[in-house]
Write a protein that holds these residues in place. Structure first.
Motif, PDB file in Angstrom:
ATOM      1  N   ALA A 172      -8.119   1.817   1.474  1.00 53.55           N
ATOM      2  CA  ALA A 172      -6.919   2.318   0.811  1.00 53.55           C
ATOM      3  C   ALA A 172      -7.322   2.795  -0.573  1.00 53.55           C
ATOM      4  N   PRO A 173      -6.703   3.836  -1.097  1.00 55.93           N
ATOM      5  CA  PRO A 173      -7.015   4.293  -2.455  1.00 55.93           C
ATOM      6  C   PRO A 173      -6.856   3.147  -3.453  1.00 55.93           C
ATOM      7  N   GLY A 174      -7.817   3.030  -4.330  1.00 52.79           N
ATOM      8  CA  GLY A 174      -7.823   1.932  -5.276  1.00 52.79           C
ATOM      9  C   GLY A 174      -8.613   0.741  -4.794  1.00 52.79           C
ATOM     10  N   GLY A 175      -8.981   0.751  -3.519  1.00 53.76           N
ATOM     11  CA  GLY A 175      -9.768  -0.337  -2.948  1.00 53.76           C
ATOM     12  C   GLY A 175     -11.068   0.185  -2.388  1.00 53.76           C
TER      13      GLY A 175
ATOM     14  N   THR B 208      -6.673  -7.585  -1.693  1.00 60.65           N
ATOM     15  CA  THR B 208      -7.685  -7.122  -2.645  1.00 60.65           C
ATOM     16  C   THR B 208      -7.256  -5.878  -3.408  1.00 60.65           C
ATOM     17  N   LEU B 209      -6.147  -5.242  -2.986  1.00 58.64           N
ATOM     18  CA  LEU B 209      -5.734  -3.985  -3.621  1.00 58.64           C
ATOM     19  C   LEU B 209      -5.128  -4.255  -4.992  1.00 58.64           C
ATOM     20  N   PRO B 210      -5.485  -3.467  -6.003  1.00 56.18           N
ATOM     21  CA  PRO B 210      -5.013  -3.732  -7.367  1.00 56.18           C
ATOM     22  C   PRO B 210      -3.565  -3.360  -7.608  1.00 56.18           C
ATOM     23  N   SER B 211      -3.072  -2.340  -6.912  1.00 55.62           N
ATOM     24  CA  SER B 211      -1.711  -1.892  -7.168  1.00 55.62           C
ATOM     25  C   SER B 211      -1.241  -1.083  -5.989  1.00 55.62           C
TER      26      SER B 211
ATOM     27  N   TYR C 153       0.839  -1.198   0.000  1.00 52.41           N
ATOM     28  CA  TYR C 153       0.000   0.000   0.000  1.00 52.41           C
ATOM     29  C   TYR C 153       0.873   1.246   0.000  1.00 52.41           C
ATOM     30  N   ARG C 154       0.296   2.341  -0.471  1.00 46.39           N
ATOM     31  CA  ARG C 154       0.929   3.660  -0.362  1.00 46.39           C
ATOM     32  C   ARG C 154       0.253   4.499   0.705  1.00 46.39           C
TER      33      ARG C 154
END
Length: 414
Positions: free
Chosen positions: A157-160, A177-180, A133-134
């Motif tokens: 988280a952003p993107g999730g 589950t986070l894409p990137s 994660y960022r």
């Protein structure tokens, strides 16, 4: 520069400074929180469970992972900390539903909301998880000391998506589950989402469509008619009256906004929305059983003084009438205003909130301006009075239903 502009510039500068102190995972050390930046906790000093959690649970845990002491910032005693918290949350694009009663920033990548269990914090800061994660926000807002035994936590988280898990579910379940891990583009600091602006504008217009302000406007215009004043004189007095109402309502809102920003952000918004629901239900009741139980009406305390000033029929006297009307009609129209003020206290800084108040009150007086432009025609005035008498009950019912709906929107936004 306008107040709202200063607020946005201030938030932007703060966001840049915060980002500059962040952590580049490609150059981090062994994954300790110290490498992630300062640990700062924004909390409510009246919260009896907050400091024990920070001192006895979170601080020892973070020290064991290599972090320094927690910088504690009481946003109730120091209003600047409250504005700072709003700015940091906006700069990182944290959704309102992911903001708790206490916020701990570990650098600008990990945000702990409320009382997050130690196991989740430990797993989140482990080197294996850091690269997933960022930015991540974990919320657990219940306190066992208040009789609210926690059963789950929420994470985003952003993107999730925003997701909830049982307390014993590892954080890795969500990370998978986070894409990137691409750093997200943060929301423009201090910028108001379209939903917030639309809510403020719509609420201001709804608040302005009320019998209280219209009745006094028509009473005043009717009095000018008896003095045989010309249309130009009538408009001068009318706009003076509208300006006085506007400034009075703006001053009331400014004072309440300052008070509301001293309290827990989202609790104040929810209380305001609850009050709006209660007053909306009273309006619905008044549509069928006016006078039975509590009813919404203007204060009668200043009616005599208002009439005395009205009879003077000078511009300064007209301004005084507008001030008295703004003060006395607040109990009749203040339910919507209080709800919006609570929303602004939770979602904006003080200066940005002031900019929204300016917009709200412009919409509030807009119906009065429209009415003033046609009151020079006695026939139109008479038709309006008859229409109001015929549809008064329906107007109360419609306004009550819209107030309840608007309160539900506010609760969703916070």
């Amino acid at each position: 520069m306008a107040p709202g502009g200063r607020g946005q510039v201030g938030v932007l500068v703060l966001a840049i400074l915060l980002t500059a102190t962040g952590w580049d995972p490609g150059h981090a050390g062994e994954g300790t929180p110290r490498a992630a930046g300062r640990v700062v906790a924004y909390y409510n000093g009246s919260c009896h469970g907050c400091l024990p959690y920070l001192d006895r649970e979170l601080a020892p845990l973070l020290r064991s992972l290599g972090a320094g002491e927690i910088d504690r910032r009481d946003y109730i005693r120091q209003r600047a900390y409250r504005q700072e918290l709003v700015a940091r949350s906006a700069a990182l694009g944290i959704p309102p539903q992911m903001q708790g009663h206490m916020t701990v920033f570990v650098g600008d990548r990990v945000v702990l909301q409320g009382h997050v269990p130690a196991a989740i914090v430990r797993d989140l800061l482990a080197p294996a998880a850091r690269d997933r994660y960022r930015l991540i926000v974990v919320l657990q807002d219940r306190m066992a000391s208040h009789g609210e035994a926690p059963t789950h936590y929420t994470v985003w988280a952003p993107g999730g998506a925003v997701a909830a898990y049982p307390l014993d579910e590892p954080i890795g379940t969500y990370l998978a589950t986070l894409p990137s891990t691409t750093r997200p583009v943060a929301a423009a600091p201090g910028a108001a989402p379209a939903a917030l602006v639309a809510t403020v504008l719509g609420a201001g217009l709804l608040d302005g469509i009320n019998p209280c302000a219209f009745a006094v406007m028509l009473l005043f215009v009717g009095f000018l008619f008896t003095l045989q004043r010309g249309r130009g004189d009538l408009l001068a007095h009318g706009f003076t009256y509208v300006a006085a109402v506007y400034l009075t309502y703006l001053a009331i809102g400014l004072g309440l906004l300052k008070v509301f920003q001293l309290g827990p952000p989202h609790l104040v918004a929810r209380i305001g929305a609850g009050l709006m629901i209660a007053l909306g239900l009273i309006n619905i009741k008044d549509a069928f059983w006016y006078g039975v139980g509590p009813s919404l009406t203007s204060l009668s305390v200043g009616a005599a003084a208002r009439d005395r000033w009205m009879r003077r029929a000078t511009l300064p006297a007209t301004a005084v009438v507008g001030v008295l009307v703004g003060l006395c009609e607040f109990p009749c129209t203040g339910g919507i205003y209080v709800g919006i003020l609570g929303l602004l206290a939770a979602r904006t800084t003080f200066w940005t909130g002031l900019g929204h108040l300016v917009l709200y009150n412009l919409m509030f007086v807009l119906p009065l301006v429209a009415l003033l432009l046609v009151v020079g025609n006695r026939r139109v005035v008479g038709q309006y009075m008859r229409w109001m008498g015929t549809h008064r009950r329906r107007l109360r019912l419609a306004q009550g239903l819209v107030m309840v709906t608007l309160a539900a929107v506010i609760l969703r936004l916070v």
